[in-house]
Design a protein around this motif. Structure first.
Motif, PDB file in Angstrom:
ATOM      1  N   THR A 275       0.789  -1.229   0.000  1.00 37.50           N
ATOM      2  CA  THR A 275       0.000   0.000   0.000  1.00 37.50           C
ATOM      3  C   THR A 275       0.823   1.282   0.000  1.00 37.50           C
ATOM      4  O   THR A 275       0.342   2.323  -0.418  1.00 37.50           O
ATOM      5  CB  THR A 275      -0.905   0.036   1.256  1.00 37.50           C
ATOM      6  OG1 THR A 275      -0.087  -0.221   2.402  1.00 37.50           O
ATOM      7  CG2 THR A 275      -2.005  -1.007   1.181  1.00 37.50           C
ATOM      8  N   ASP A 276       2.048   1.230   0.492  1.00 38.30           N
ATOM      9  CA  ASP A 276       2.823   2.457   0.703  1.00 38.30           C
ATOM     10  C   ASP A 276       3.783   2.685  -0.472  1.00 38.30           C
ATOM     11  O   ASP A 276       4.691   1.889  -0.711  1.00 38.30           O
ATOM     12  CB  ASP A 276       3.587   2.324   2.027  1.00 38.30           C
ATOM     13  CG  ASP A 276       4.310   3.605   2.413  1.00 38.30           C
ATOM     14  OD1 ASP A 276       4.099   4.066   3.534  1.00 38.30           O
ATOM     15  OD2 ASP A 276       5.092   4.136   1.593  1.00 38.30           O
ATOM     16  N   ASP A 277       3.563   3.800  -1.177  1.00 36.36           N
ATOM     17  CA  ASP A 277       4.376   4.073  -2.367  1.00 36.36           C
ATOM     18  C   ASP A 277       5.856   4.236  -2.049  1.00 36.36           C
ATOM     19  O   ASP A 277       6.709   3.821  -2.824  1.00 36.36           O
ATOM     20  CB  ASP A 277       3.866   5.329  -3.081  1.00 36.36           C
ATOM     21  CG  ASP A 277       2.569   5.058  -3.831  1.00 36.36           C
ATOM     22  OD1 ASP A 277       2.300   3.871  -4.120  1.00 36.36           O
ATOM     23  OD2 ASP A 277       1.826   6.019  -4.114  1.00 36.36           O
ATOM     24  N   SER A 278       6.160   4.867  -0.908  1.00 38.86           N
ATOM     25  CA  SER A 278       7.571   5.051  -0.553  1.00 38.86           C
ATOM     26  C   SER A 278       8.245   3.702  -0.319  1.00 38.86           C
ATOM     27  O   SER A 278       9.362   3.457  -0.782  1.00 38.86           O
ATOM     28  CB  SER A 278       7.718   5.889   0.718  1.00 38.86           C
ATOM     29  OG  SER A 278       6.943   7.038   0.619  1.00 38.86           O
TER      30      SER A 278
ATOM     31  N   ARG B 247       7.366   0.883  -1.554  1.00 40.80           N
ATOM     32  CA  ARG B 247       7.504   0.196  -2.846  1.00 40.80           C
ATOM     33  C   ARG B 247       8.732   0.711  -3.582  1.00 40.80           C
ATOM     34  O   ARG B 247       9.491  -0.063  -4.180  1.00 40.80           O
ATOM     35  CB  ARG B 247       6.251   0.424  -3.714  1.00 40.80           C
ATOM     36  CG  ARG B 247       5.016  -0.240  -3.140  1.00 40.80           C
ATOM     37  CD  ARG B 247       3.766   0.282  -3.829  1.00 40.80           C
ATOM     38  NE  ARG B 247       3.427  -0.450  -5.048  1.00 40.80           N
ATOM     39  CZ  ARG B 247       2.678  -1.546  -5.055  1.00 40.80           C
ATOM     40  NH1 ARG B 247       2.216  -2.053  -3.926  1.00 40.80           N
ATOM     41  NH2 ARG B 247       2.392  -2.141  -6.192  1.00 40.80           N
ATOM     42  N   ALA B 248       8.922   2.041  -3.529  1.00 41.59           N
ATOM     43  CA  ALA B 248      10.076   2.637  -4.224  1.00 41.59           C
ATOM     44  C   ALA B 248      11.388   2.163  -3.594  1.00 41.59           C
ATOM     45  O   ALA B 248      12.348   1.840  -4.301  1.00 41.59           O
ATOM     46  CB  ALA B 248       9.976   4.163  -4.173  1.00 41.59           C
TER      47      ALA B 248
END
Ligand code: C2E
Ligand code: MG
Ligand code: MG
Ligand code: MG
Length: 284
Positions: free
Chosen positions: A215-218, A220-221
Motif C-alpha cells: 500500500t505504501d508508495d515510498s 515500494r520505491a
C-alpha cells in the motif's frame, strides 16, 4: 496541590525504575544459568525461493525457555547478554548447535544452508579472547559442515561501526569459505560504497519496508531500488517479514527471488523445521 502531584509523579517514576532494574537483575541472574541448564534452544525459519517454494536456507533463532520466567524472546535478552559478556559463550553455543544441525540435515539427504546471527560484540571483539575466526574455523572442522553451508548474518549498523576492522574480519571469514549476509538492510546507515568493498553474498531487506509494501508508495520505491541495486551488485536478496500473498506478489514482480516470513512459516523447533525440508512442503 502542584507539589503533591509532583511528588506522586516522582514516586511513580522511581517505582517504575526499580521494577525495570529489578527485572534486569533477575534476568541477568537467570541468564547466567540458562546455558548450563539447557534452557536455550534454536528455532529455525525457512528462507524460501519465492517462485519454486524451495527452502534454500534455515535461519537459526535463539529461544530461552526459562522455568521461572517462561519463554523469553531474543530482543529481551540479547542486549543483556552483550553487556554482561554472556553473548560470547552463548554465541559459540548457537554457532555450534546450528552447524551440527545443518550437518545432520546434510547427512540425512536434505542439505540446506544455515544462517546464524552475530551480535555486535561477537563480531567486533574478534581480536580479543578466542577470535571469531578461530571459533568459526573450529566449529566447521569439528562438525564437518562445508563452509558454504554456513551464512553469518550481521546487521548493517554493526558493520558500519568500524569499517576497517569489519573489512578485515569479513575477508578472514571469506577465506574460510562462509557466506556473509547483511541483516536488517535499509535501517542502518551504510555507505553504499561499502556494499561494493565488503565481500558480501546476501542482503536481507528489513521487514519494516516489507510490512506496508502493498500500500505504501515510498516502501515500494525503496524495495524496488534495493532490488535493482542488489541485482547490479550480484547480491542474493532475501525479503524479511513476508506475511501475506500481496507482499509476495509485489516482491516477486520486483525480481526479489528469496523471502522469509510467517507467510511461509514462523520460526519452528527442529522437528518441524526438518519436515519443512521435504520436497514440496511449502508448495501451495
Ligand atoms: P533478525 O535476525 O532480523 O530475525 C528476524 C526476526 O523477525 C525474528 O524474530 C523472526 O521471528 C521475526 N520474523 C520472521 N518472520 C516474520 C514475519 O513475517 N513478521 C514479523 N513481524 N516478524 C517475523 P526473533 O526470533 O524474535 O529475533 C529477533 C532478533 O534477535 C533477530 O532479528 C536477531 O537480531 C536477534 N537474534 C535472534 N537469535 C539470535 C542469536 O542466536 N544470536 C544473536 N546475536 N542474535 C539473535
Ligand atoms: Mg537475522
Ligand atoms: Mg533481520
Ligand atoms: Mg532484527
Amino acid at each position: 496541590h502542584a507539589k503533591k502531584l509532583g511528588k506522586n509523579n516522582y514516586q511513580f517514576f522511581t517505582s517504575e525504575m526499580n521494577s525495570t532494574a529489578q527485572r534486569y537483575l533477575q534476568l541477568e541472574h537467570h541468564l547466567r544459568c540458562a546455558l548450563g541448564q539447557g534452557e536455550l534452544s534454536l528455532y529455525y525459519q525457512p528462507q524460501v525461493q519465492i517462485d519454486s517454494r524451495a527452502v534454500i536456507g534455515m535461519e537459526a533463532l535463539l529461544r530461552w525457555h526459562s522455568p521461572t520466567l517462561g519463554m523469553v524472546m531474543p530482543d529481551q535478552f540479547i542486549g543483556l547478554a552483550e553487556e554482561t559478556g554472556l553473548i560470547v559463550p552463548i554465541g559459540e553455543w548457537v554457532l555450534r548447535t546450528a552447524c551440527e544441525q545443518a550437518q545432520c540435515w546434510r547427512e540425512t539427504g536434505t542439505p540446506v544452508r544455515v544462517a546464524v546471527n552475530l551480535s555486535g560484540r561477537q563480531f567486533q571483539d574478534f581480536q580479543h579472547q578466542r577470535g571469531l575466526l578461530d571459533v568459526v574455523a573450529t566449529v566447521l572442522a569439528e562438525t564437518g559442515l562445508p563452509a558454504e553451508l554456513l551464512e553469518l548474518e550481521i546487521t548493517e549498523s554493526i558493520m558500519m561501526r568500524d569499517v576497517d576492522t569489519t573489512l578485515a574480519t569479513l575477508q578472514g571469514l571469506k577465506r574460510l569459505g562462509v557466506r556473509i549476509s547483511v541483516d536488517d538492510f535499509g535501517t542502518g546507515y551504510s555507505s553504499l560504497s561499502y556494499l561494493k568493498r565488503f565481500p558480501l553474498d546476501t542482503l536481507k531487506i528489513d521487514k519494516a519496508f516489507v510490512k506496508d509494501v502493498s500500500t505504501d508508495d515510498s516502501d515500494r520505491a525503496i524495495v524496488a531500488a534495493i532490488t535493482a541495486m542488489a541485482g547490479q551488485l550480484k547480491l542474493e536478496l532475501v525479503a524479511e517479514g513476508i506475511e501475506d500473498l500481496e507482499q509476495l506478489v509485489f516482491l516477486s514482480g520486483q525480481r526479489c527471488n528469496y523471502g522469509q516470513g510467517y507467510y511461509f512459516s514462523k520460526p519452528v523447533p527442529v522437528e518441524q523445521a526438518t519436515a519443512l525440508l521435504k520436497p514440496g512442503a511449502l508448495s501451495e
